[in-house]
Design a protein around this motif. Sequence first.
Motif, PDB file in Angstrom:
ATOM      1  N   ALA A  68       6.798  -7.510   6.625  1.00 15.86           N
ATOM      2  CA  ALA A  68       7.442  -7.295   5.327  1.00 15.86           C
ATOM      3  C   ALA A  68       6.417  -7.373   4.202  1.00 15.86           C
ATOM      4  O   ALA A  68       6.492  -6.628   3.211  1.00 15.86           O
ATOM      5  CB  ALA A  68       8.549  -8.329   5.111  1.00 15.86           C
ATOM      6  N   TRP A  69       5.438  -8.237   4.363  1.00 14.16           N
ATOM      7  CA  TRP A  69       4.347  -8.350   3.382  1.00 14.16           C
ATOM      8  C   TRP A  69       3.491  -7.090   3.403  1.00 14.16           C
ATOM      9  O   TRP A  69       3.158  -6.517   2.368  1.00 14.16           O
ATOM     10  CB  TRP A  69       3.528  -9.592   3.699  1.00 14.16           C
ATOM     11  CG  TRP A  69       2.205  -9.731   3.008  1.00 14.16           C
ATOM     12  CD1 TRP A  69       0.989  -9.889   3.598  1.00 14.16           C
ATOM     13  CD2 TRP A  69       1.955  -9.762   1.597  1.00 14.16           C
ATOM     14  NE1 TRP A  69       0.003 -10.006   2.658  1.00 14.16           N
ATOM     15  CE2 TRP A  69       0.563  -9.932   1.412  1.00 14.16           C
ATOM     16  CE3 TRP A  69       2.772  -9.655   0.471  1.00 14.16           C
ATOM     17  CZ2 TRP A  69      -0.024  -9.996   0.155  1.00 14.16           C
ATOM     18  CZ3 TRP A  69       2.184  -9.715  -0.788  1.00 14.16           C
ATOM     19  CH2 TRP A  69       0.802  -9.882  -0.933  1.00 14.16           C
ATOM     20  N   HIS A  72       5.355  -4.205   1.853  1.00  8.56           N
ATOM     21  CA  HIS A  72       5.330  -4.336   0.390  1.00  8.56           C
ATOM     22  C   HIS A  72       4.002  -3.835  -0.171  1.00  8.56           C
ATOM     23  O   HIS A  72       3.973  -3.112  -1.180  1.00  8.56           O
ATOM     24  CB  HIS A  72       5.541  -5.793  -0.004  1.00  8.56           C
ATOM     25  CG  HIS A  72       5.179  -6.095  -1.431  1.00  8.56           C
ATOM     26  ND1 HIS A  72       5.956  -5.708  -2.500  1.00  8.56           N
ATOM     27  CD2 HIS A  72       4.095  -6.715  -1.954  1.00  8.56           C
ATOM     28  CE1 HIS A  72       5.370  -6.080  -3.621  1.00  8.56           C
ATOM     29  NE2 HIS A  72       4.243  -6.691  -3.318  1.00  8.56           N
ATOM     30  N   ARG A  75       3.916  -0.005  -0.094  1.00  9.69           N
ATOM     31  CA  ARG A  75       4.805   0.601  -1.095  1.00  9.69           C
ATOM     32  C   ARG A  75       4.258   0.459  -2.505  1.00  9.69           C
ATOM     33  O   ARG A  75       4.669   1.189  -3.409  1.00  9.69           O
ATOM     34  CB  ARG A  75       6.193  -0.034  -1.012  1.00  9.69           C
ATOM     35  CG  ARG A  75       6.981   0.391   0.210  1.00  9.69           C
ATOM     36  CD  ARG A  75       8.414  -0.088   0.132  1.00  9.69           C
ATOM     37  NE  ARG A  75       9.229   0.460   1.216  1.00  9.69           N
ATOM     38  CZ  ARG A  75      10.536   0.238   1.345  1.00  9.69           C
ATOM     39  NH1 ARG A  75      11.155  -0.532   0.463  1.00  9.69           N
ATOM     40  NH2 ARG A  75      11.205   0.770   2.360  1.00  9.69           N
ATOM     41  N   ASP A  76       3.333  -0.446  -2.681  1.00  6.14           N
ATOM     42  CA  ASP A  76       2.809  -0.726  -4.023  1.00  6.14           C
ATOM     43  C   ASP A  76       1.629   0.177  -4.386  1.00  6.14           C
ATOM     44  O   ASP A  76       1.096   0.059  -5.485  1.00  6.14           O
ATOM     45  CB  ASP A  76       2.378  -2.198  -4.103  1.00  6.14           C
ATOM     46  CG  ASP A  76       2.411  -2.732  -5.525  1.00  6.14           C
ATOM     47  OD1 ASP A  76       3.308  -2.317  -6.283  1.00  6.14           O
ATOM     48  OD2 ASP A  76       1.544  -3.552  -5.870  1.00  6.14           O
ATOM     49  N   THR A 122       7.438   2.310   7.919  1.00  7.14           N
ATOM     50  CA  THR A 122       8.678   2.632   7.200  1.00  7.14           C
ATOM     51  C   THR A 122       9.808   3.066   8.128  1.00  7.14           C
ATOM     52  O   THR A 122      10.954   3.128   7.701  1.00  7.14           O
ATOM     53  CB  THR A 122       8.426   3.735   6.168  1.00  7.14           C
ATOM     54  OG1 THR A 122       8.029   4.933   6.836  1.00  7.14           O
ATOM     55  CG2 THR A 122       7.347   3.320   5.187  1.00  7.14           C
ATOM     56  N   THR A 138      14.760  -6.217   3.186  1.00  4.48           N
ATOM     57  CA  THR A 138      14.326  -7.224   2.229  1.00  4.48           C
ATOM     58  C   THR A 138      12.843  -7.486   2.440  1.00  4.48           C
ATOM     59  O   THR A 138      12.420  -7.859   3.536  1.00  4.48           O
ATOM     60  CB  THR A 138      15.110  -8.535   2.429  1.00  4.48           C
ATOM     61  OG1 THR A 138      16.498  -8.281   2.217  1.00  4.48           O
ATOM     62  CG2 THR A 138      14.634  -9.595   1.440  1.00  4.48           C
ATOM     63  N   LEU A 139      12.060  -7.250   1.400  1.00  4.81           N
ATOM     64  CA  LEU A 139      10.625  -7.437   1.489  1.00  4.81           C
ATOM     65  C   LEU A 139      10.224  -8.665   0.685  1.00  4.81           C
ATOM     66  O   LEU A 139      11.011  -9.205  -0.083  1.00  4.81           O
ATOM     67  CB  LEU A 139       9.882  -6.200   0.975  1.00  4.81           C
ATOM     68  CG  LEU A 139      10.218  -4.894   1.677  1.00  4.81           C
ATOM     69  CD1 LEU A 139       9.402  -3.755   1.090  1.00  4.81           C
ATOM     70  CD2 LEU A 139       9.988  -4.993   3.181  1.00  4.81           C
ATOM     71  N   SER A 140       8.976  -9.061   0.859  1.00  5.16           N
ATOM     72  CA  SER A 140       8.483 -10.233   0.146  1.00  5.16           C
ATOM     73  C   SER A 140       7.309  -9.833  -0.736  1.00  5.16           C
ATOM     74  O   SER A 140       6.271  -9.411  -0.231  1.00  5.16           O
ATOM     75  CB  SER A 140       8.035 -11.309   1.142  1.00  5.16           C
ATOM     76  OG  SER A 140       7.439 -12.390   0.463  1.00  5.16           O
ATOM     77  N   PRO A 141       7.459  -9.942  -2.063  1.00  5.49           N
ATOM     78  CA  PRO A 141       6.338  -9.623  -2.950  1.00  5.49           C
ATOM     79  C   PRO A 141       5.198 -10.634  -2.843  1.00  5.49           C
ATOM     80  O   PRO A 141       4.087 -10.373  -3.294  1.00  5.49           O
ATOM     81  CB  PRO A 141       6.970  -9.646  -4.339  1.00  5.49           C
ATOM     82  CG  PRO A 141       8.155 -10.543  -4.204  1.00  5.49           C
ATOM     83  CD  PRO A 141       8.667 -10.330  -2.815  1.00  5.49           C
TER      84      PRO A 141
END
Length: 251
Positions: A68-69, A72, A75-76, A122, A138-141
Amino acid sequence: MDLPGPVVAAVRGARRILVLTGAGMSAESGVPTFRDAQSGLWENFDPSQLATPDAWADDPPFVWAWYAWRLHLVRDVAPNAGHRALAELATHRDVTIVTQNVDDLHERAGSEVAAHLHGSLTELRCADCHEPYDGEPTLSPEPVKRLDPETCAACGGDVRPGVVWFGEMLPEAAVATTEAAIEALEPGDVCLVVGTSGIVFPAAGYPAMALAEGATVIEVNPVDTDITDMCHHAIRGTAANVLPALVSAVA
């Protein structure tokens, strides 16, 4: 940048272009490599021990927290000039893209990817029934040590990242698509090998297969690699610098 005349001529004259991309393709977008994602609380963990079916079976929330990290982080960032150049090249030539990367930057730049050899971050799926997961995970910023994975609507199983883990086979469809694309190459066609180290098989063997079909093999990489000797031409530079210049020269 100035490109060798024979390289420009080869791409300009090609009817079909097969593009094989590796980690260097996305480096200038800021996509962290497999080990670069080991920051903060993850720096004491070996990624090769996280990216296994056994690790997932032992502790899905622990493994999912790392992915998930990573998702993120991907995606950034945005596609770089190299990704965009390949999308433009496809408007002028018959282009097939095969990538070892698990990001979606080719697609976000406007390209169609024929095969993700190592899967995709993805493309989430159920670990039990293998149904694709179409929801928003649900991802973690920020890095966290544990994060519950999503739940499969079909069977209630845990949803896993769609990447190929150590000990797993490459997707049969991706391999078959890649090999078919190579076999379709003919003399006068081009195989562009961009940003790959040439040490991970079977991808490391694909340039040699393209060579055997009579294609002109062109490497784009800042440094020599294990496949340099089998290429007709080697352009020393990054994807974001070389590919826009190449497309501009042949468009």
